[in-house]
Design a protein around this motif. Structure first.
Motif, PDB file in Angstrom:
ATOM      1  N   SER A 122       0.920   3.931  -3.139  1.00  0.00           N
ATOM      2  CA  SER A 122       0.501   5.314  -2.888  1.00  0.00           C
ATOM      3  C   SER A 122       1.627   6.303  -3.180  1.00  0.00           C
ATOM      4  N   HIS A 127       0.841  -1.210   0.000  1.00  0.00           N
ATOM      5  CA  HIS A 127       0.000   0.000   0.000  1.00  0.00           C
ATOM      6  C   HIS A 127       0.870   1.251   0.000  1.00  0.00           C
ATOM      7  N   SER A 128       1.932   1.224   0.793  1.00  0.00           N
ATOM      8  CA  SER A 128       2.845   2.369   0.848  1.00  0.00           C
ATOM      9  C   SER A 128       3.528   2.594  -0.496  1.00  0.00           C
TER      10      SER A 128
END
Length: 423
Positions: free
Chosen positions: A37, A33-34
């Motif tokens: 994003s 997710h990091s």
């Protein structure tokens, strides 16, 4: 669509540097997710991503309309707390066919410290499941990994790539037997209860040591593994107090900090009256402080130290490697053909939408004519003529546009598309 990979492994980076980029399986979802994003929706929308992290490698695979290798390098460097230049000096970056070839070689065991070992395939499948659960896999990376699994299966079926391979676990037993004359008289401690410890315990159990103990943070999981070998389980918190009991210690956990420190080993050696201890640290990052190696009565090996042992028998497998590379080449060509076709998908979708719109319009017109009582043959004639005129209008307009050279090129293209049966 572009595919790219960034990685570092046992051949490109030292153990301590690899430890900075090690991600436990339960860390993969938030890490993915990091990563996604960080790309930003405007510059790189819908980036697909997957991360493979083992004791020997950390690799990031991505897919998007445009490759973003430099950004990926910067993100990984920041996550590991090092400069991008340092990471680049120990990493490899690959795009498209080279990224696919690397993934296929990794899955087939050709890029492993233990040539032909099968454990990496399971680790890759775990990584793919984690990416799928995190919603970061996407159709392109899914296709890449599914094809890598198929290639790996063919390599293992059609070649002898795994023949005579020596695993890390087997190498640990081999080294321990060189230190202790009879392993049946030794007491063995395993720290952790994961797949690597399971393999190590299986190999040591075959030598029937005097005692086998599993130390794990979760006692229940440790007891489950220990019961398979007729061993004992203990809590990880009890390890410092009981360390002196063991002749052999094999550790592999997902801890981010060392679990066995220099002081604990010094105290254990004093209690043992300096009888030797054999220690194997299979974890990345390390489970055992590296300073322990300096103690005169300790024989400490890391995953990198085992490289020379596991490479024995390499020559016998070189013929199988050549066969495997042929299979991988075919797999890469097939994947790149599929990837190339993916670029035409939006155009195909637009064509289908346009022809559906034409068909709907002409069909509605025909129904109105029939409702007014028009002759059926006349309506069908008008329907077919309307469809063909709409389909050919763009081609006819292009034939009358541009200069002579462009008209000639257009004519050849139209002939190839519409007059194939007559050619």
């Amino acid at each position: 669509m572009a595919v790219w990979a960034l990685g570092l492994n046992h051949t490109t980076a030292p153990l301590d540097l690899r430890g900075r980029f090690a991600f436990a399986l339960d860390q993969l979802a938030p890490t993915l997710h990091s990563l996604r994003s960080s790309f930003g929706a405007q510059r790189h929308p819908d980036v697909e991503a997957a991360i493979i992290s083992t004791c020997n490698r950390t690799e990031i695979y991505c897919a998007a309309n445009n490759a973003a290798l430099e950004h990926t390098v910067g993100w990984l460097a920041e996550s590991g707390g090092v400069s991008p230049s340092l990471l680049r000096s120990h990493a490899y970056t690959l795009e498209n066919d080279q990224a696919a070839r690397h993934a296929f070689r990794v899955a087939s065991g050709l890029d492993s410290m233990v040539l032909g070992e099968a454990q990496i395939l399971g680790q890759m499948k775990d990584a793919v499941r984690a990416a799928e659960s995190a919603g970061s896999l996407g159709s392109t990376l899914n296709q890449l990994f599914q094809r890598s699994f198929a290639v790996a299966k063919e390599v293992r079926t059609a070649t002898e790539i795994g023949a005579h391979s020596i695993s890390m676990a087997a190498a640990s037993v081999r080294l321990a037997s060189q230190l202790f004359e009879d392993l049946k008289q030794t007491r063995v401690l395993f720290v952790g209860a994961g797949e690597m410890i399971d393999l190590a315990a299986t190999h040591f159990a075959a030598r029937s040591p005097k005692a086998m103990v599993i130390a794990n943070r979760t006692l229940e999981r440790g007891e489950k593994l220990a019961s398979r070998f007729g061993g004992e389980a203990m809590r990880l918190a009890d390890l410092p107090a009981r360390l002196a009991e063991f002749d052999i210690v094999v550790s592999c956990t997902a801890s981010t900090l060392p679990l066995i420190g220099l002081g604990a080993v010094e105290r254990a050696l004093k209690q043992r009256k300096h009888r030797p201890m054999f220690m194997v640290d299979l974890a990345v990052p390390r489970d055992i402080e590296p300073e322990v190696r300096a103690l005169s009565d300790v024989y400490l090996y890391t995953v990198d130290d085992l490289a020379q042992v596991v490479q024995q028998g390499q020559a016998q497998r070189q013929a199988a490697v050549a066969q495997a590379e042929v299979i991988i080449d075919a797999g890469v060509q097939s994947f790149m053909h599929w990837l190339g076709q993916r670029g035409t998908v939006p155009l195909i979708q637009q064509l289908n939408a346009q022809t559906d719109a034409w068909r709907s319009a002409e069909l509605a017109r025909a129904k109105k004519l029939l409702a007014k009582g028009e002759d059926l043959d006349t309506v069908l004639e008008a329907l077919s003529r309307g469809l063909t005129q709409k389909m050919l209008h763009g081609a006819m307009a292009e034939l009358h546009a541009g200069d002579a050279a462009s008209r000639e090129q257009t004519a050849q293209t139209i002939a190839r598309l519409f007059l194939r049966k007559e050619r």
